[in-house]
Enzyme design. Structure first.
Site, mmCIF file in Angstrom:
data_model
loop_
_atom_site.group_PDB
_atom_site.id
_atom_site.type_symbol
_atom_site.label_atom_id
_atom_site.label_comp_id
_atom_site.label_asym_id
_atom_site.label_seq_id
_atom_site.Cartn_x
_atom_site.Cartn_y
_atom_site.Cartn_z
ATOM 1 N N LEU A 211 33.744 30.367 35.083
ATOM 2 C CA LEU A 211 33.163 31.367 35.991
ATOM 3 C C LEU A 211 32.051 32.151 35.292
ATOM 4 C CD1 LEU A 211 36.283 32.813 37.858
ATOM 5 C CD2 LEU A 211 34.605 31.164 38.676
ATOM 6 N N LYS B 73 32.514 33.990 32.041
ATOM 7 C CA LYS B 73 32.958 35.202 31.320
ATOM 8 C C LYS B 73 31.987 35.548 30.193
ATOM 9 C CE LYS B 73 37.041 33.854 30.062
ATOM 10 N NZ LYS B 73 37.786 32.765 30.626
ATOM 11 N N TYR C 90 31.513 16.579 23.926
ATOM 12 C CA TYR C 90 31.980 16.345 25.295
ATOM 13 C C TYR C 90 33.163 17.255 25.651
ATOM 14 C CZ TYR C 90 29.147 12.083 25.588
ATOM 15 O OH TYR C 90 28.101 11.191 25.609
ATOM 16 N N ILE D 23 49.589 28.771 29.562
ATOM 17 C CA ILE D 23 50.588 29.002 28.505
ATOM 18 C C ILE D 23 49.881 29.441 27.221
ATOM 19 C CG2 ILE D 23 52.268 27.840 27.004
ATOM 20 C CD1 ILE D 23 53.006 26.082 29.372
ATOM 21 N N THR E 240 39.579 36.313 49.711
ATOM 22 C CA THR E 240 39.970 37.148 48.572
ATOM 23 C C THR E 240 41.352 36.798 48.018
ATOM 24 O OG1 THR E 240 41.026 38.827 49.954
ATOM 25 C CG2 THR E 240 38.666 39.098 49.519
ATOM 26 N N PRO F 259 42.703 34.169 46.447
ATOM 27 C CA PRO F 259 42.829 33.714 45.055
ATOM 28 C C PRO F 259 42.698 34.879 44.060
ATOM 29 C CG PRO F 259 41.393 32.240 46.280
ATOM 30 C CD PRO F 259 41.662 33.410 47.185
ATOM 31 N N LYS G 243 38.649 45.755 50.451
ATOM 32 C CA LYS G 243 39.930 45.051 50.588
ATOM 33 C C LYS G 243 40.467 44.642 49.197
ATOM 34 C CE LYS G 243 41.637 40.880 52.870
ATOM 35 N NZ LYS G 243 41.203 39.744 53.682
ATOM 36 N N CYS H 274 17.387 18.212 12.905
ATOM 37 C CA CYS H 274 18.487 17.689 12.087
ATOM 38 C C CYS H 274 18.501 16.163 12.148
ATOM 39 C CB CYS H 274 19.799 18.337 12.512
ATOM 40 S SG CYS H 274 20.960 18.425 11.138
ATOM 41 N N HIS I 136 18.543 24.065 12.230
ATOM 42 C CA HIS I 136 18.650 24.195 13.691
ATOM 43 C C HIS I 136 17.939 25.458 14.190
ATOM 44 C CE1 HIS I 136 21.720 21.043 14.429
ATOM 45 N NE2 HIS I 136 21.955 21.249 13.146
ATOM 46 N N GLU J 101 17.177 26.181 17.099
ATOM 47 C CA GLU J 101 17.692 26.574 18.418
ATOM 48 C C GLU J 101 18.779 27.645 18.326
ATOM 49 O OE1 GLU J 101 18.334 23.781 16.840
ATOM 50 O OE2 GLU J 101 20.236 22.870 17.404
#
Ligand code: GLN
Length: 533
Positions: A17, A19, A56, A151, A191, A193, A226, A384, A510, A512
């Site tokens: 999302l 964060k 990946y 968990i 709303t 969820p 709400k 690199c 690097h 970047e």
């Protein structure tokens, strides 16, 4: 009592999302108000660090100046804040358990049974505080990886609950980020969820102080009211985070809704006049009003997952804006490039970047790409492994060292132009053993690299085991691929440049990792300039 204030950012409903972006945006706003802020990421997996992870899995591995291999969110933190992070800013479950187990072996627990509570949670709390030891920061924002209810993240959530209790509500707050999905069939934003996610958090003993709702569409006041009512938060502590065209707009969106004001108020810190964010807004204006358009090829082997090249993609955005240029980055799979199709695949590009990487997959495609860029005078930046491929190509085709290679790929090559560093030869462990973090480099004045940096002494971040083999130093130099950047301590070649080319630079480090919104990396800026050329 504490002088440092803590803000925790948790996530619910689903992962991805953003964060990291919300944390970085809030930090940016607080920084703009004059507070010293840092951001920390706690990752609930067992790897000691992400250095051993395949891109990946979680995307790029970001490297800090002090040589820590970290989560890519730290890249966002640095790009937004323009302040370096360090090892303390990224802690994994593996690292937590490693220190607890080491202490247990030393006998530090004095015969006690070592348990998740209190020993693991104590170690988590210690790590959270460590990042601001000596009161280095006014505010620490700690992002808890994963989703509430996992968990793996339970010990972290429990540590946050304890800290909230120990430090008091005015010193420690929780921002919970959730999703409000839009159902096109009914034309409604839902709303439920979010309500469930907050309930999940409440079960762990944490009442969130602020809710940030990710949403595709604007949420009306009724929906926000709400959510506030059912989740038991103040109305002005419900903030929407609606999809935007660039992540760099998020701080402005958060400022408009007063996320920073709400946070400061809850932390009992003074809220003074609005920060102007002048430089940030100038950057956004340039980003959105380009005068030039170019297409750059990014040749790598992890292109299916653009997160694998996150920092490179962001560096293009920073340097593009600085040049008032929109850059269309074409991700090209190096495995797809062959002798036969190389011209077809790469023609029409204004510039080519060959990406970092490990192992043999797709390597010949990268070498062919370097050849194409060299022969056709196309601006080229090799990073690199990208630099190493350019060196191999030059050795094979200009120096006529047939079969020249890196010993990483062919350890029996007759011409090991890229070879393992001596100090690497006895190392067996893979985790945290590369040449990592910031190293000095001295640049020759008569070079395009010097034109870019405008100085001779630089420090850049590394992450590799193999190096240019200095046995071939003179051959390369004589023939026009010039080592223009040298490490003053080890004499290792850090930068290679083809002198009679429009712009052809390979760097062992690097760039970047150190490009930020306010300070786009000079090599990227000048690479793009050459592409616009
Ligand atoms: N695989 C190469 C090395 O270890 C390059 C690493 C990289 O591109 N980060 O030297």
């Amino acid at each position: 009592m504490t002088d440092v204030k803590y803000v925790f950012v948790t996530g619910g409903v689903t992962s991805s999302l953003g964060k990291g972006i919300i944390s970085a945006s809030l930090a940016k706003l607080l920084q703009a108000r004059g507070y010293s802020v840092t951001i920390q990421k706690l990752d609930p997996y067992i790897n000691v660090d992400p250095g051993t992870l395949n891109p990946y899995e979680h995307g790029e591995c970001y490297v800090t100046l002090d040589g820590a291999e970290t989560d890519l969110d730290l890249g966002h933190y640095e790009r937004f804040l323009n302040v370096p992070t360090s090892q303390a800013n990224n802690v994994t479950t593996g690292r937590i358990y490693q220190s607890v187990i080491n202490k247990e072996r030393k006998g530090d627990y004095l015969g006690k049974t070592v348990q998740v509570i209190p020993h693991i949670t104590d170690e988590i709390k210690r790590r959270i505080k460590l990042v601001s030891s000596g009161n280095k920061f006014d505010i620490v924002i700690t992002e808890i990886g994963g989703t509430v209810g996992d968990i793996e993240s339970l010990p972290y959530i429990e540590s946050v609950r304890q800290l909230k209790w120990e430090l008091g509500a005015q010193n420690c707050i929780v921002i919970h980020l959730t999703l409000v999905p839009y159902l096109s069939s009914t034309g409604e934003s839902k709303t439920k969820p979010t309500q469930h996610s907050v309930k999940e958090l409440l079960e762990t003993g944490i009442q969130p102080d602020v809710l940030v709702l990710r949403t595709e569409r604007h949420l009306n006041e009724d929906i926000k009211r709400k959510v506030a009512l059912f989740c038991n938060v103040e109305e002005n502590a419900v903030i929407e985070s609606v999809d935007v065209s660039t992540i760099y707009e998020v701080p402005i969106k958060m400022l408009d809704q007063g996320l920073d004001r709400t946070v400061l108020r809850k932390l009992a810190l003074p809220v003074e006049s609005e920060p102007p964010l002048t430089e940030w807004r100038e950057f956004l204006t340039k980003l959105k009003n380009p005068k030039h358009f170019i297409k750059v090829g990014l040749v790598g082997k992890y292109v299916e997952l653009p997160d694998a090249y996150k920092s490179i993609a962001e560096s293009f955005i920073h340097s593009g804006a600085m040049n008032e240029c929109e850059i269309d980055v074409e991700y090209i799979h190096s495995e797809d490039i062959t002798e036969k199709n190389v011209i077809d695949r790469l023609s029409g590009l204004n510039g080519i970047l060959v990406a970092p990487g490990f192992g043999s997959r797709g390597i010949e495609g990268k070498i062919l790409t370097a050849k194409y860029a060299r022969e056709n005078n196309i601006p080229f930046l090799g990073i690199c492994l990208g630099m190493q491929c350019a060196v191999i190509e030059f050795a094979r085709n200009v120096l006529k060292l047939e079969g020249a290679h890196s010993t990483e790929i062919n350890y029996k090559t007759k011409y090991p132009v890229i070879d393992l560093m001596v100090e690497q030869k006895s190392i067996i462990d893979k985790g945290g053993t590369m040449r990592l973090g910031g190293y000095k480099c001295i640049i020759s004045k008569n070079s395009k690299t010097y034109e870019a940096y405008g100085k001779t002494e630089i420090v850049e971040r590394h992450r590799h085991r193999y190096e240019f083999n200095n046995k071939y130093f003179d051959d390369f130099k004589k023939n026009g691929m010039v080592p223009v950047g040298i490490n003053p301590e080890s004499n290792l070649v850090e930068i290679m440049e083809i002198s009679d080319h429009k712009w052809f630079i390979g760097v062992q480090f690097h760039p970047e990792y150190s490009s930020t919104v306010i300070n786009p990396h000079p090599l990227f800026v000048h690479f793009i300039k050459a592409c616009i050329g």
